[in-house]
Design an enzyme around this catalytic site. Structure first.
Site, PDB file in Angstrom:
ATOM      1  N   ASP A  34      92.564  -0.149  48.327  1.00  0.00           N
ATOM      2  CA  ASP A  34      91.723  -1.338  48.514  1.00  0.00           C
ATOM      3  C   ASP A  34      92.291  -2.545  47.755  1.00  0.00           C
ATOM      4  OD1 ASP A  34      89.618  -3.036  48.923  1.00  0.00           O
ATOM      5  OD2 ASP A  34      88.081  -1.649  48.235  1.00  0.00           O
ATOM      6  N   GLU A  73      92.159  -3.984  53.402  1.00  0.00           N
ATOM      7  CA  GLU A  73      92.564  -5.342  53.036  1.00  0.00           C
ATOM      8  C   GLU A  73      91.809  -6.371  53.883  1.00  0.00           C
ATOM      9  OE1 GLU A  73      93.851  -3.399  55.884  1.00  0.00           O
ATOM     10  OE2 GLU A  73      93.614  -5.513  56.127  1.00  0.00           O
ATOM     11  N   GLY A 132      91.393  -7.185  56.842  1.00  0.00           N
ATOM     12  CA  GLY A 132      92.019  -7.913  57.939  1.00  0.00           C
ATOM     13  C   GLY A 132      93.034  -8.952  57.485  1.00  0.00           C
ATOM     14  N   ASP A 180      83.386  -6.166  54.528  1.00  0.00           N
ATOM     15  CA  ASP A 180      82.548  -4.959  54.425  1.00  0.00           C
ATOM     16  C   ASP A 180      81.381  -5.012  55.414  1.00  0.00           C
ATOM     17  OD1 ASP A 180      84.225  -4.536  52.323  1.00  0.00           O
ATOM     18  OD2 ASP A 180      82.641  -4.173  50.857  1.00  0.00           O
TER      19      ASP A 180
HETATM   20  C1  GLA Z   1      85.484  -3.009  48.840  1.00  0.00           C
HETATM   21  C2  GLA Z   1      85.680  -2.189  50.111  1.00  0.00           C
HETATM   22  C3  GLA Z   1      84.481  -1.291  50.294  1.00  0.00           C
HETATM   23  C4  GLA Z   1      84.319  -0.391  49.078  1.00  0.00           C
HETATM   24  C5  GLA Z   1      84.211  -1.225  47.814  1.00  0.00           C
HETATM   25  C6  GLA Z   1      84.252  -0.368  46.571  1.00  0.00           C
HETATM   26  O1  GLA Z   1      84.413  -3.891  48.958  1.00  0.00           O
HETATM   27  O2  GLA Z   1      85.868  -3.019  51.219  1.00  0.00           O
HETATM   28  O3  GLA Z   1      84.629  -0.518  51.462  1.00  0.00           O
HETATM   29  O4  GLA Z   1      85.435   0.475  49.002  1.00  0.00           O
HETATM   30  O5  GLA Z   1      85.270  -2.155  47.725  1.00  0.00           O
HETATM   31  O6  GLA Z   1      84.230  -1.108  45.397  1.00  0.00           O
END
Ligand code: GLA
Length: 507
Positions: free
Chosen positions: A271, A308, A310, A331
């Site tokens: 991530d 990431e 997109g 998200d």
């Molecule tokens: C980001 C990701 C989520 C999750 C959180 C965890 O926001 O996009 O899917 O993994 O981090 O902190």
């Protein structure tokens, strides 16, 4: 500077600005007067690994307006806001309407409430509050990471984040694994049990990343999950910290990949988050390649999930770095608008989906309670139509009959898992969006979503489906009943936010 007065205490802006300039160079905010300018230090949460989150707020004041930067172990963001007398409000770039902190300047400290009334106190920062500096490590030159041969169809499983967020632990994961078996989810194809953020401990003296108290023995947990015929996934970031502020893999990529392999990990979600503090967006490919190489060097088959949001045209280079799936969106939230926005945002990436490498509009929210069953059926159908990874995000231990029927609809799963791996794109017509996906056996999946506020009749024309011949057989994938095309068309009433979803065969 006429007109630029702090309204209540009369400190002239010029003085404030000069102060701000000085303070911006790192000099501690003095506690006299009513200036908000300066460097402020605030304490945040205690992380599950025992570390204390802390923040530095660097503020400049120009009359009633505030600008500055909020930094922490894992992020840095520009902020702006207003000051009126002793009162202040600060906004982050993520929400221009709702301040993330509001409060008062009291005896040289900022006393406020963050988001939902969480108390927050910032005092003038001292040298001891300085955040650790992160040395820049140049990512390697680009090359092709060999295909790991995994994820020939979109990965299926469960992920802890959507429902449990920071509350995931060993016992929860074990009980979810049990439920994956007893509910029938595993046998329906959901095999990855993925631990998301907040499992991390601190690094030991040799730099090995440990788990925190919530996961006392990751290897034993992997053994348990494997004993159930399931696979275990884990989470890290290419930056120094994860999105939730925990230690991540920056500068330890190869070491962490080895650790994950030694634990028996089968899937890594990687991530971006704090990587943005170190790298530029045009380095995404090189940065993701570094972990792609590291995973491959372990010799263990590990699905590589790039997260990431997109950024960086990931669909064009995801396979080059050994990626099996990559996020195309922000998200997801358990809301109709968010779900639809995510699936629509990945429309331009359609040509890049295929066996081994998938566009990921984020995990499922089915069963989390904030959409109707019609909306969840649409969610599941759309994810199948766009060949998205199916990672359930709900409490598998406690599912309603409707949730089970949606997540374990074998006919819909078969559309998602179709070996041809094509990603459908929508055609809009009034309130309807029609998504068509060609399937490996020559049949076609077609879903018509009613985006409007009330039920409407949708008509599917066989001539739009690009079938090799005329319709021989058509099945409604939600009622499981055969339906008849008459004069080359099929009509059905579709509830608001619902879908009519057919598989149509010409042989
Ligand atoms: C980001 C990701 C989520 C999750 C959180 C965890 O926001 O996009 O899917 O993994 O981090 O902190």
């Amino acid at each position: 500077m006429p007109g630029h007065h702090n309204r209540q205490n009369g400190i002239v802006t010029l003085a404030t600005t000069c102060l701000a300039l000085l303070l911006g160079l790192g000099i501690t905010a003095p506690s006299f007067g009513q200036s908000f300018a300066g460097n402020w230090a605030a304490t945040g949460r205690t992380l599950d690994n025992g570390e204390q989150e802390h923040y530095i707020l660097q503020l400049k004041q120009d009359g009633g307006s505030l600008t500055g930067k909020l930094s922490s172990l894992g992020f840095a963001t520009d902020v702006k806001g207003t000051a009126s007398g002793n009162h202040f409000e600060l906004f982050g770039p993520w929400d221009a309407k709702k301040p993330f902190v509001t409060g008062e300047l009291v005896n040289g400290e900022l006393h406020g409430a963050v988001f939902d009334n969480h108390n927050w106190v910032a005092r003038p920062a001292t040298a001891a509050d300085a955040l650790p500096t992160v040395p820049y490590i140049e990512p390697p030159a680009l090359h092709k990471v060999a295909d790991n041969g995994l994820a020939k169809t979109p990965p299926m499983g469960w992920n802890s984040w959507n429902l449990f967020a920071g509350k995931v632990d060993d016992a929860t994961v074990r009980s979810i694994a049990d439920a994956m078996v007893s509910s029938g989810m595993r046998d329906a194809g959901y095999v990855y049990v993925n631990i998301d953020d907040t499992w991390e401990g601190v690094r030991d003296a040799n730099g090995n990343l440990q788990t925190n108290h919530k996961f006392p023995d990751m290897k034993a947990l992997a053994d348990y999950v494997h004993s159930k015929g399931l696979k275990l996934g884990i989470y890290s970031s290419p930056g120094p910290r994860t999105c939730a502020g925990y230690p991540a893999s920056y500068g330890h990529e190869a070491q962490d990949a080895k650790t994950f392999a030694a634990w028996g990990i089968d899937y890594l979600k990687y991530d971006w988050c704090s990587a943005g503090m170190v790298y530029k967006n045009d380095q995404l490919q090189a940065v993701y390649q570094k972990m792609g190489d590291a995973l491959q060097s372990t010799g263990r088959p590990i699905v590589y999930s790039l997260c990431e949001y997109g950024l960086g045209g990931v669909e064009k280079w995801g396979p080059e770095v050994g990626g099996n799936l990559w996020r195309t969106t922000d998200d997801i939230r358990d809301e109709w608008d968010s779900m639809i926005a995510n699936v629509e945002k990945q429309v331009p990436t359609a040509p890049y989906a295929g066996p081994g490498h998938w566009n990921d509009p984020d995990m499922l929210e089915i069963g989390n309670g904030h959409m109707t069953d019609d909306e969840y059926r649409t969610h599941m159908s759309l994810w199948a139509l766009v060949a998205a990874p199916l990672l359930a995000g709900n409490d598998i231990r406690n599912m309603s009959a409707a949730t089970k029927a949606i997540l374990m609809n074998k006919d819909v799963i078969a559309v998602d898992q179709d070996p041809l791996g094509k990603q459908a794109s929508p055609v809009k017509n009034g309130n309807f969006e029609t998504w068509i996906k060609p399937l490996a056996d020559g049949s076609v999946a077609v879903g018509v979503v009613n985006m409007g506020p009330s039920a409407e009749q949708a008509t599917i024309h066989a001539s739009d489906l690009h079938l090799a011949g005329s319709v021989k057989k058509a099945q409604d994938l939600w009622t499981h009943k055969e339906v008849k095309f008459k004069n080359g068309a099929y009509s059905a009433t579709v509830p608001s936010h619902g879908i009519v979803f057919l598989r149509v065969r010409s042989k």
